[in-house]
Design a protein around this motif. Structure first.
Motif, PDB file in Angstrom:
ATOM      1  N   PHE A  93      -6.244   1.130 -13.297  1.00  0.00           N
ATOM      2  CA  PHE A  93      -7.295   0.217 -12.840  1.00  0.00           C
ATOM      3  C   PHE A  93      -7.696   0.609 -11.415  1.00  0.00           C
ATOM      4  CE2 PHE A  93      -4.804  -2.068 -15.969  1.00  0.00           C
ATOM      5  CZ  PHE A  93      -5.771  -2.638 -16.776  1.00  0.00           C
ATOM      6  N   VAL A  94      -8.852   0.110 -10.984  1.00  0.00           N
ATOM      7  CA  VAL A  94      -9.321   0.303  -9.613  1.00  0.00           C
ATOM      8  C   VAL A  94      -9.416  -1.065  -8.946  1.00  0.00           C
ATOM      9  CG1 VAL A  94     -11.179   1.152  -8.133  1.00  0.00           C
ATOM     10  CG2 VAL A  94     -10.575   2.402 -10.213  1.00  0.00           C
ATOM     11  N   LEU A  95      -8.811  -1.215  -7.776  1.00  0.00           N
ATOM     12  CA  LEU A  95      -8.793  -2.480  -7.057  1.00  0.00           C
ATOM     13  C   LEU A  95     -10.054  -2.648  -6.213  1.00  0.00           C
ATOM     14  CD1 LEU A  95      -5.075  -2.370  -5.868  1.00  0.00           C
ATOM     15  CD2 LEU A  95      -6.002  -3.562  -7.855  1.00  0.00           C
ATOM     16  N   ARG A  96     -10.210  -3.853  -5.673  1.00  0.00           N
ATOM     17  CA  ARG A  96     -11.367  -4.129  -4.834  1.00  0.00           C
ATOM     18  C   ARG A  96     -11.380  -3.237  -3.594  1.00  0.00           C
ATOM     19  NH1 ARG A  96     -11.668 -10.057  -2.359  1.00  0.00           N
ATOM     20  NH2 ARG A  96     -10.085  -9.121  -1.014  1.00  0.00           N
ATOM     21  N   SER A  97     -10.214  -2.838  -3.131  1.00  0.00           N
ATOM     22  CA  SER A  97     -10.102  -1.982  -1.949  1.00  0.00           C
ATOM     23  C   SER A  97     -10.506  -0.545  -2.223  1.00  0.00           C
ATOM     24  CB  SER A  97      -8.658  -2.010  -1.434  1.00  0.00           C
ATOM     25  OG  SER A  97      -7.768  -1.474  -2.412  1.00  0.00           O
ATOM     26  N   GLY A  98     -10.722  -0.189  -3.495  1.00  0.00           N
ATOM     27  CA  GLY A  98     -11.012   1.185  -3.863  1.00  0.00           C
ATOM     28  C   GLY A  98      -9.781   1.980  -4.246  1.00  0.00           C
ATOM     29  N   GLU A  99      -8.599   1.395  -4.086  1.00  0.00           N
ATOM     30  CA  GLU A  99      -7.373   2.073  -4.470  1.00  0.00           C
ATOM     31  C   GLU A  99      -7.220   2.075  -5.993  1.00  0.00           C
ATOM     32  OE1 GLU A  99      -4.002   1.354  -1.155  1.00  0.00           O
ATOM     33  OE2 GLU A  99      -4.921  -0.470  -1.909  1.00  0.00           O
ATOM     34  N   VAL A 100      -6.668   3.154  -6.488  1.00  0.00           N
ATOM     35  CA  VAL A 100      -6.365   3.280  -7.906  1.00  0.00           C
ATOM     36  C   VAL A 100      -4.931   2.792  -8.116  1.00  0.00           C
ATOM     37  CG1 VAL A 100      -6.243   4.856  -9.860  1.00  0.00           C
ATOM     38  CG2 VAL A 100      -7.900   5.262  -8.029  1.00  0.00           C
ATOM     39  N   VAL A 101      -4.734   1.935  -9.091  1.00  0.00           N
ATOM     40  CA  VAL A 101      -3.403   1.401  -9.342  1.00  0.00           C
ATOM     41  C   VAL A 101      -2.942   1.867 -10.718  1.00  0.00           C
ATOM     42  CG1 VAL A 101      -4.365  -0.805 -10.158  1.00  0.00           C
ATOM     43  CG2 VAL A 101      -1.970  -0.689  -9.463  1.00  0.00           C
ATOM     44  N   TYR A 102      -1.734   2.422 -10.758  1.00  0.00           N
ATOM     45  CA  TYR A 102      -1.121   2.897 -12.001  1.00  0.00           C
ATOM     46  C   TYR A 102       0.388   2.829 -11.807  1.00  0.00           C
ATOM     47  CZ  TYR A 102      -0.666   7.246  -9.333  1.00  0.00           C
ATOM     48  OH  TYR A 102      -0.371   8.168  -8.375  1.00  0.00           O
ATOM     49  N   PHE A 103       1.163   3.271 -12.786  1.00  0.00           N
ATOM     50  CA  PHE A 103       2.612   3.147 -12.662  1.00  0.00           C
ATOM     51  C   PHE A 103       3.315   4.345 -13.274  1.00  0.00           C
ATOM     52  CE2 PHE A 103       1.385   0.798 -16.513  1.00  0.00           C
ATOM     53  CZ  PHE A 103       2.163   1.417 -17.486  1.00  0.00           C
ATOM     54  N   ILE A 104       4.533   4.546 -12.821  1.00  0.00           N
ATOM     55  CA  ILE A 104       5.478   5.491 -13.418  1.00  0.00           C
ATOM     56  C   ILE A 104       6.873   5.024 -13.022  1.00  0.00           C
ATOM     57  CG2 ILE A 104       5.327   7.070 -11.452  1.00  0.00           C
ATOM     58  CD1 ILE A 104       5.890   9.359 -13.449  1.00  0.00           C
ATOM     59  N   ALA A 105       7.802   5.118 -13.959  1.00  0.00           N
ATOM     60  CA  ALA A 105       9.179   4.644 -13.757  1.00  0.00           C
ATOM     61  C   ALA A 105       9.134   3.166 -13.376  1.00  0.00           C
ATOM     62  CB  ALA A 105       9.892   5.493 -12.714  1.00  0.00           C
ATOM     63  N   CYS A 106       9.825   2.760 -12.308  1.00  0.00           N
ATOM     64  CA  CYS A 106       9.851   1.346 -11.889  1.00  0.00           C
ATOM     65  C   CYS A 106       8.867   1.063 -10.765  1.00  0.00           C
ATOM     66  CB  CYS A 106      11.264   0.973 -11.419  1.00  0.00           C
ATOM     67  SG  CYS A 106      12.568   1.295 -12.608  1.00  0.00           S
ATOM     68  N   VAL A 107       8.009   2.008 -10.454  1.00  0.00           N
ATOM     69  CA  VAL A 107       7.126   1.907  -9.296  1.00  0.00           C
ATOM     70  C   VAL A 107       5.684   1.756  -9.748  1.00  0.00           C
ATOM     71  CG1 VAL A 107       6.315   3.103  -7.231  1.00  0.00           C
ATOM     72  CG2 VAL A 107       8.705   3.303  -7.926  1.00  0.00           C
ATOM     73  N   VAL A 108       4.977   0.809  -9.138  1.00  0.00           N
ATOM     74  CA  VAL A 108       3.531   0.708  -9.295  1.00  0.00           C
ATOM     75  C   VAL A 108       2.900   1.384  -8.077  1.00  0.00           C
ATOM     76  CG1 VAL A 108       1.552  -0.807  -9.626  1.00  0.00           C
ATOM     77  CG2 VAL A 108       3.791  -1.469 -10.529  1.00  0.00           C
TER      78      VAL A 108
END
Length: 897
Positions: free
Chosen positions: A267-282
């Protein structure tokens, strides 16, 4: 029968008298045992006064044909004369020598030149190292041997005892025999199954014993004794550092993206950052600039989860994020409960923890409501019934719950026009749910289901994704490559509705969009729809009426389209099934910004003078990473599983060990294979160049270490010899600083030393190796690192270990998803450490970069690579607030439809 008694009374009386006589004999034997013990203790106090360790500057004693006694002990006392337990048990180790044999817990050791009892060949507990003089299992009291007179000429001689001492020898042997009878049952029990809680000295324990004279320490792994000699420069173990290190770790960068087997992951946040995950970390990734430095973008990390994250949902405000994790298990194998975290993407603070104890196995899909500004959260778990529940986001309370279906549920979402309408899709179904909130009271809401009717259209095997259109219709993508348009219609008498419903959901239109499955659909801001294909790897833009407007194809080595997110302007973010994150648009194409491995990782090495490192694993890819630019420099297909690697000191070539006994040498610039050699047919577990680059050591699962002489540039190599003597597969090895010797560990906890330059000879006198300096320290067994082992360890809990180049700290990768940082040397039992979580699987390897500025750690099955920044003493690193027991990876759904 008269009063004289029956005929059977006489035998009974005789038996009673016999038992009485035997009891008297046993009482006398016990008196002998007590006398022998008292005499032994008296002689020990008389002949063995406390002597400090020899000062490092004191010259060593000359050696004769027999191994010399260590400094600080009487000439005839071996380095393992007496050991004292640090817990609740006492264990004294006997040394075969001249004079009275004293009290022992076994047969006398054979004659020989070994410097340890029984002529053992290793410090570990393998079959080649378990001599007759080795100690018994933990929990067995070993009786102390009386010391020799100072003028005894040979320590292994048995002919120097005087005639007056012979009765005392006989008494001692008798006492030892009786003691063995008394202790035999306890010895048998200590060999039972692993039970570290009920038996501190059992086979699963890690327990240390310190020598009274400070010559050696001893630890046990699975009941096997491991003796390690203390360097002469250490006068007392109390001198060693005792606290955690002043250095700390801060997570700098995470390589990889979980697209192989998960959805709702980009997903893309309002700040322009891309958010995704791997292992236990977002991961929150900013493509343009940021804290990561120029060219590599920047990353921030939400690390509140204790096991692998499986799905994401972004709140309509574009700031809050919900992330669901799998269940996993803790260190003791107990299942842990899955949970959903709702957190603030600006502050990275957790706002709400939802569903603890309410979900089973894991959280498979979730979604925020849209029509009421995200007041509610819908969750589907991974239980057999795939429970569907609705939650109040602000209070964290459950409003409604229902069994969804026994089939897989792959997607869930609220209608953007009406929060009372929820849609789920998955294996062979599309379900339309009507939710009544029950006046907002917990548990009072109800959910009713209407099943989508396919009618004349073929029912697909899977429906992995759907999207809501602005006019209220719904588009679904299925495993047949079709996009179906769903709408509400009045009930048809020929198609009975469910539960007397007056209207039903049916297919309005169908368009064939892709070859193979459709994995992703995305509604753009301009009202068009994007679809991503699996088999054909195409990304297609659709206008009104499902008219194709534009398309692009993803390169094959990135895999199929898994997820699509719309960035700023016309920019698109695409996640792929080969764990890559691409950035671009349909006109200009796409380039990777995040890449990663797709299967279990094991091989890791760092460049000798650049901030680069190399990884390999079960996906058969060999990857060179740029640690400064946070990017993949290059990768090649090995065609086989890579398990270990090491750079030549020149940095010009790298050696890679494979699972078939083959090892390759590649030019790091041209990527060409300059050597391809096979040693045996077992997998290779470690390859290591000598610090001068003249030799290459290769540890194999065939129990051998193969030594090759290497040219100055590392391009040519020729067989120099083999190190033969281990009784199990090689696990770790290190070279001495002068490039002449090797220290190696094996699967049965042996520690062996080898003279390579002298002809690959096994060094039987390991006491002489106690002061040898090692160019690297990656062996998990040794005096300098034995304090890293936790209590109750079974010998496999530590996968990798690495000492920093400045020799100040040691990093440890364990089987419980953790990275530890200890002070070096770490030679105290139960040494404290700083503990860092984030991996969702066993951590397979850790290595420091050439300047110790960073630490690289590999996750196993989660295929993640973490780059940690090492902060010096007083550094402002984040506090490692991680639980002492963290779950390991739970097998996630690998359904790929």
């Amino acid at each position: 029968m008269d009063g004289a008694g029956g005929p059977g009374e006489a035998p009974a009386q005789e038996a009673l008298q016999s038992l009485s006589r035997r009891l008297q004999v046993q009482e006398k034997e016990m008196e002998l045992v007590k006398a022998a013990l008292a005499e032994a203790l008296r002689l020990l106090r008389l002949h063995t006064p406390p002597t400090p360790l020899q000062d490092p500057g004191t010259p060593a004693m000359p050696r004769d044909s027999s191994p010399a006694a260590p400094p600080g002990l009487p000439p005839t006392c071996g380095p393992s004369l007496v050991s004292r337990g640090t817990q609740t048990e006492t264990e004294a180790e006997t040394e075969p020598s001249a004079g009275p044999p004293g009290l022992s817990n076994g047969p006398p050791a054979p004659q020989g030149g070994s410097e340890e009892p029984g002529g053992t060949q290793s410090e570990g507990g393998g079959s080649s190292s378990s001599g007759t003089g080795s100690p018994g299992p933990p929990g067995v009291l070993r009786l102390v041997q009386p010391p020799q007179r100072a003028d005894t000429p040979r320590r292994n001689s048995s002919s120097s005892s005087s005639p007056s001492e012979r009765p005392r020898q006989k008494l001692s042997r008798k006492a030892a025999s009786s003691a063995n009878l008394l202790l035999r049952s306890g010895s048998t029990e200590s060999r039972g199954g692993k039970d570290p809680l009920s038996s501190p000295g059992g086979p699963g324990s890690r327990r240390s014993n310190y020598n009274l004279e400070g010559i050696s320490v001893k630890m046990f792994l699975r009941g096997r004794p491991i003796t390690m000699y203390i360097p002469s420069g250490i006068r007392s173990l109390e001198e060693l550092p005792s606290g955690p290190p002043p250095e700390t770790l801060s997570l700098d960068w995470v390589y990889g993206y979980r697209g192989r087997d998960s959805r709702s992951n980009l997903f893309v946040l309002r700040s322009g950052e891309v958010v995704y995950f791997i292992a236990c970390v977002v991961v929150l990734y900013r493509p343009e600039g940021g804290p990561g430095g120029p060219g590599g973008g920047g990353q921030r990390h939400y690390r509140g989860h204790t096991d692998c994250v499986r799905c994401l949902a972004v709140h309509p405000d574009g700031v809050r994020v919900a992330s669901g994790q799998t269940a996993g298990v803790d260190k003791d194998g107990k299942p842990l409960q899955p949970v959903v975290h709702v957190w603030d993407s600006e502050t990275l603070l957790k706002l709400q923890e939802i569903g603890l104890g309410a979900f089973e196995r894991g959280v498979g899909a979730l979604a925020f409501s849209v029509a009421d500004q995200g007041a509610f959260l819908c969750v589907v778990d991974d239980s057999n019934e795939h429970m569907l529940s609705v939650w109040d986001c602000s209070r964290g309370t459950k409003l409604a719950e229902i069994k969804s279906t026994n089939d897989s549920v792959l997607a869930v979402g609220f209608s953007p026009r009406d929060s009372s309408c929820i849609v789920t899709s998955g294996k062979s179904h599309v379900h339309f749910w009507n939710w009544s909130g029950g006046a907002g009271l917990p548990g009072n809401g109800t959910l009713t289901r209407k099943q989508g009717v396919f009618g004349k259209y073929k029912k697909p095997k899977f429906i992995p994704c759907f999207v809501f259109l602005r006019d209220g219709d719904i588009l679904t993508g299925d495993s047949e490559g079709n996009i179906l348009t769903w709408g509400r219609s009045l009930s048809d008498s020929r198609t009975p509705g469910r539960g007397g419903a007056k209207e039903t959901y049916g297919i309005v239109a169908q368009a064939h969009a892709h070859e193979g499955s459709i994995f992703a659909l995305c509604l753009r801001r301009d009202g068009t729809v994007l679809s991503g294909g699996g088999r054909d790897r195409r990304l297609v833009q659709w206008g009104p009426g499902l008219v194709a407007l534009q398309e692009a194809e993803i390169p094959e080595h990135f895999g199929a389209v898994r997820a699509i997110a719309e960035g700023l302007g016309s920019e698109l973010l695409v996640g792929t099934t080969k764990n890559a994150l691409l950035r671009g648009d349909l006109a200009q194409g796409f380039s990777p910004v995040i890449q990663g491995h797709t299967d279990e990782l094991w091989g890791l090495c760092t460049h000798p003078f650049q901030n680069r490192f190399l990884t390999c694993g079960h996906d058969r890819q060999l990857c060179l990473w740029d640690g400064e630019g946070h990017a993949l420099a290059w990768s090649i297909d090995l065609k086989e599983t890579g398990l270990c690697a090491d750079f030549h000191p020149s940095g010009a070539v790298v050696a890679v060990g494979l699972n078939t006994g083959r090892w390759l040498v590649l030019d790091t610039e041209t990527r060409e294979i300059v050597s391809d050699i096979t040693d045996g047919n077992e997998q290779l577990s470690v390859v290591r160049y000598s610090p001068d680059g003249l030799y290459l050591a290769i540890g194999s699962h065939d129990n051998m270490i193969y030594i090759y002489s290497v040219s100055s540039d590392g391009a040519k190599s020729s067989r120099f010899g083999r190190c033969v003597g281990h009784s199990s597969f090689i696990t770790h090895l290190d070279w001495s600083k002068d490039g002449s010797f090797i220290m190696s560990n094996s699967g049965d906890y042996e520690i062996l030393y080898w003279d390579v330059v002298g002809g690959c000879k096994l060094l039987r006198n390991r006491y002489d190796s106690r002061d040898r300096e090692w160019a690297t320290y990656t062996c998990v067994l040794g005096f300098h690192v034995y304090g890293v082992w936790p209590d109750g360890s079974d010998g496999t809990d530590i996968n990798s270990l690495c000492r920093s180049h400045n020799e100040r700290v040691v990093a440890v990768a364990d089987d419980f998803c953790k990275v530890h940082l200890f002070q070096y040397p770490c030679a105290r039992a139960k040494a404290p450490s700083l503990v860092y979580g984030g991996h969702g699987s066993h951590v397979t390897s850790v290595r420091f970069t050439h300047d110790d500025s960073h630490l690289i750690s590999l996750g196993g099955k989660d295929a993640s690579i973490f780059q940690w920044r090492v902060l010096g003493a007083g550094g402002a690193g984040p506090a490692p607030a991680t639980p002492s027991r963290t779950p390991s990876l739970s097998p996630a759904s690998s359904l790929d439809v």
